[in-house]
Design an enzyme around this catalytic site. Structure first.
Site, PDB file in Angstrom:
ATOM      1  N   ARG A 136      -6.782  -0.527  -7.416  1.00 41.43           N
ATOM      2  CA  ARG A 136      -7.208   0.489  -6.430  1.00 41.43           C
ATOM      3  C   ARG A 136      -7.373   1.809  -7.183  1.00 41.43           C
ATOM      4  O   ARG A 136      -6.491   2.183  -7.961  1.00 41.43           O
ATOM      5  CB  ARG A 136      -6.175   0.650  -5.291  1.00 41.43           C
ATOM      6  N   ASP A 180      -2.064  10.759  -2.337  1.00 40.68           N
ATOM      7  CA  ASP A 180      -2.405   9.692  -3.291  1.00 40.68           C
ATOM      8  C   ASP A 180      -2.739  10.242  -4.670  1.00 40.68           C
ATOM      9  O   ASP A 180      -2.565   9.562  -5.674  1.00 40.68           O
ATOM     10  CB  ASP A 180      -3.570   8.856  -2.756  1.00 40.68           C
ATOM     11  N   ALA A 206       0.731   5.058  -2.270  1.00 41.09           N
ATOM     12  CA  ALA A 206       0.588   5.280  -3.712  1.00 41.09           C
ATOM     13  C   ALA A 206       1.846   4.955  -4.534  1.00 41.09           C
ATOM     14  O   ALA A 206       1.760   4.229  -5.534  1.00 41.09           O
ATOM     15  CB  ALA A 206       0.110   6.705  -3.955  1.00 41.09           C
ATOM     16  N   ARG A 242       0.867  -1.181   0.000  1.00 46.25           N
ATOM     17  CA  ARG A 242       0.000   0.000   0.000  1.00 46.25           C
ATOM     18  C   ARG A 242       0.901   1.227   0.000  1.00 46.25           C
ATOM     19  O   ARG A 242       2.116   1.122   0.122  1.00 46.25           O
ATOM     20  CB  ARG A 242      -1.016  -0.024   1.157  1.00 46.25           C
ATOM     21  N   LYS A 295      -4.993   9.737   2.839  1.00 46.38           N
ATOM     22  CA  LYS A 295      -5.712   8.848   3.763  1.00 46.38           C
ATOM     23  C   LYS A 295      -6.821   9.572   4.517  1.00 46.38           C
ATOM     24  O   LYS A 295      -6.628  10.713   4.958  1.00 46.38           O
ATOM     25  CB  LYS A 295      -4.679   8.242   4.722  1.00 46.38           C
TER      26      LYS A 295
HETATM   27  O1  MRU Z   1      -4.625   3.050   1.921  1.00 46.32           O
HETATM   28  P1  MRU Z   1      -3.139   3.285   1.907  1.00 46.32           P
HETATM   29  O2  MRU Z   1      -2.434   2.766   3.108  1.00 46.32           O
HETATM   30  O3  MRU Z   1      -2.542   2.821   0.595  1.00 46.32           O
HETATM   31  O4  MRU Z   1      -3.030   4.875   1.941  1.00 46.32           O
HETATM   32  C1  MRU Z   1      -1.755   5.434   1.898  1.00 46.32           C
HETATM   33  C2  MRU Z   1      -1.751   6.901   2.040  1.00 46.32           C
HETATM   34  O5  MRU Z   1      -2.778   7.545   2.086  1.00 46.32           O
HETATM   35  C3  MRU Z   1      -0.415   7.575   2.008  1.00 46.32           C
HETATM   36  O6  MRU Z   1      -0.412   8.717   2.820  1.00 46.32           O
HETATM   37  C4  MRU Z   1      -0.104   7.997   0.561  1.00 46.32           C
HETATM   38  O7  MRU Z   1      -0.195   6.914  -0.302  1.00 46.32           O
HETATM   39  C5  MRU Z   1       1.221   8.628   0.430  1.00 46.32           C
HETATM   40  S1  MRU Z   1       2.484   7.442   0.579  1.00 46.32           S
HETATM   41  C6  MRU Z   1       3.973   8.051   0.163  1.00 46.32           C
END
Ligand code: MRU
Length: 348
Positions: free
Chosen positions: A88, A236, A48, A46, A247
């Site tokens: 996703r 993301d 992005a 997980r 998130k």
């Molecule tokens: O649902 P996730 O755990 O994939 O969400 C991740 C996030 O929201 C991170 O803050 C985002 O991807 C930035 S990671 C460098």
């Protein structure tokens, strides 16, 4: 300290199963695109940028055994690309990585199928390496915004585990530490999947950056008590006007930061920008399984039959963001103007 969540060895993509961290370190072996799609959808991998990198290797795993004409090869490639991109919806890195590999293969379309397959893998590997470079550059730029003594709030996990190993928001803090700046971090636990409690706390402990874990709903009172100097998060997907999906819970921190006059930074590489959409209204928000809320990590905690909504992301309007930290430098409002710097670096 880098925390690579995936590695490619002997034609196998190995993914660190983040659902099991910090208690168990289990690696999942992916030998085909279905397994990669599964790992992304079930959040074994997980974050992005990390999802994007996995998707690139997934594309190769989807076509590596292909035999047939060039025309049939391109059909298969398009099919695999669409399949993986659907794993996703919110993070744009997955689409960006796959589209960049497709564009590069289209330029070589006169070549033999075996050569094209090899090029898909090379492109995936080079985008994997690129992420590390972008994160480290971003770290160096962003570290300038922090000073010894800063108490910094972060949300979710935007660290090594969410990228190729260095991190975006946490990468900035790692870079600040390597410059000798002494920073302390508040990690918000990040309901419902607890990326802050499980992953950010784990990374920071190992990196020797003092970290205090807090419940998401403790942030307002911490800010009011003057215990937070800055907020930094990852992203993301960032729209053309700066509206930023991250998130779920990020938006509340941003509103609170504005009310308390605390700078709110978003650290993200070019692969997280989506210049095809004008505002956050165009960002699709992933709705995840209600079970993540009702029984995410053990026994059920809610009554049977209660209606649950579980949006995985929210959109922070650009007016709440003090600056974006990118590999092209610090981009401040008005973003329509400052994003031009990033767009021109994309064309190079
Ligand atoms: O649902 P996730 O755990 O994939 O969400 C991740 C996030 O929201 C991170 O803050 C985002 O991807 C930035 S990671 C460098």
């Amino acid at each position: 300290m880098p925390f690579p969540p995936l590695r490619f060895e002997k034609d196998v993509l190995k993914i660190l199963d983040q659902r099991q961290l910090p208690l168990h370190e289990v690696w999942i072996e992916c030998r085909d695109s279905r397994r990669v799609h599964w790992a992304i959808q079930h959040m074994a991998i997980r974050g992005a940028p990390a999802i994007g990198i996995a998707g690139g290797y997934g594309l190769w795993l989807g076509i590596r055994k292909f035999r047939g004409s060039r025309r049939a090869f391109f059909n298969k490639l398009r099919q695999e690309a669409a399949y993986l991109k659907g794993a996703r919806p919110t993070g744009v890195n997955l689409r960006n990585v796959i589209d960049r590999i497709m564009a590069c293969i289209h330029l070589l379309k006169q070549n033999d199928v075996e050569i094209l397959k090899k090029r898909v893998l090379e492109a995936a590997q080079s985008l994997h390496k690129e992420d590390d470079l972008l994160c480290r550059r971003m770290g160096r730029h962003g570290a300038r915004l922090f000073k010894t003594g800063d108490r910094v709030l972060t949300h979710c996990n935007a660290g090594g585990l969410a990228t190729s190993g260095y991190g975006t928001a946490l990468g900035v803090l790692y870079a600040a530490k390597s410059m000798g700046k002494k920073i302390t971090v508040y990690a918000a636990e990040t309901r419902p999947l607890l990326q802050g409690a499980r992953l950010t706390a784990w990374e920071l402990l190992q990196s020797d950056i003092p970290c205090t874990l807090v419940c998401d709903n403790a942030v307002a009172s911490l800010m009011r008590a003057g215990k937070i100097d800055r907020v930094i998060v990852g992203a993301d997907r960032i729209a053309r006007n700066g509206d930023t999906a991250n998130k779920i819970g990020t938006y509340s921190h941003a509103v609170l930061a504005k009310v308390h006059n605390i700078p709110f930074y978003v650290a993200a590489p070019r692969t997280t920008f989506d210049f095809t959409i004008r505002s956050g209204k165009g960002i699709p928000i992933e709705a995840r399984d209600a079970k993540e809320v009702s029984e995410g990590f053990g026994p059920r905690i809610t009554p049977h039959g209660v209606r649950i909504e579980n949006p995985a992301f929210d959109v922070t309007p650009h007016s709440y963001i003090s600056a974006f930290i990118t590999e092209a430098g610090i981009l401040r409002p008005p973003f329509q103007t400052s994003f031009k710097k990033l767009e021109s670096s994309l064309q190079r």
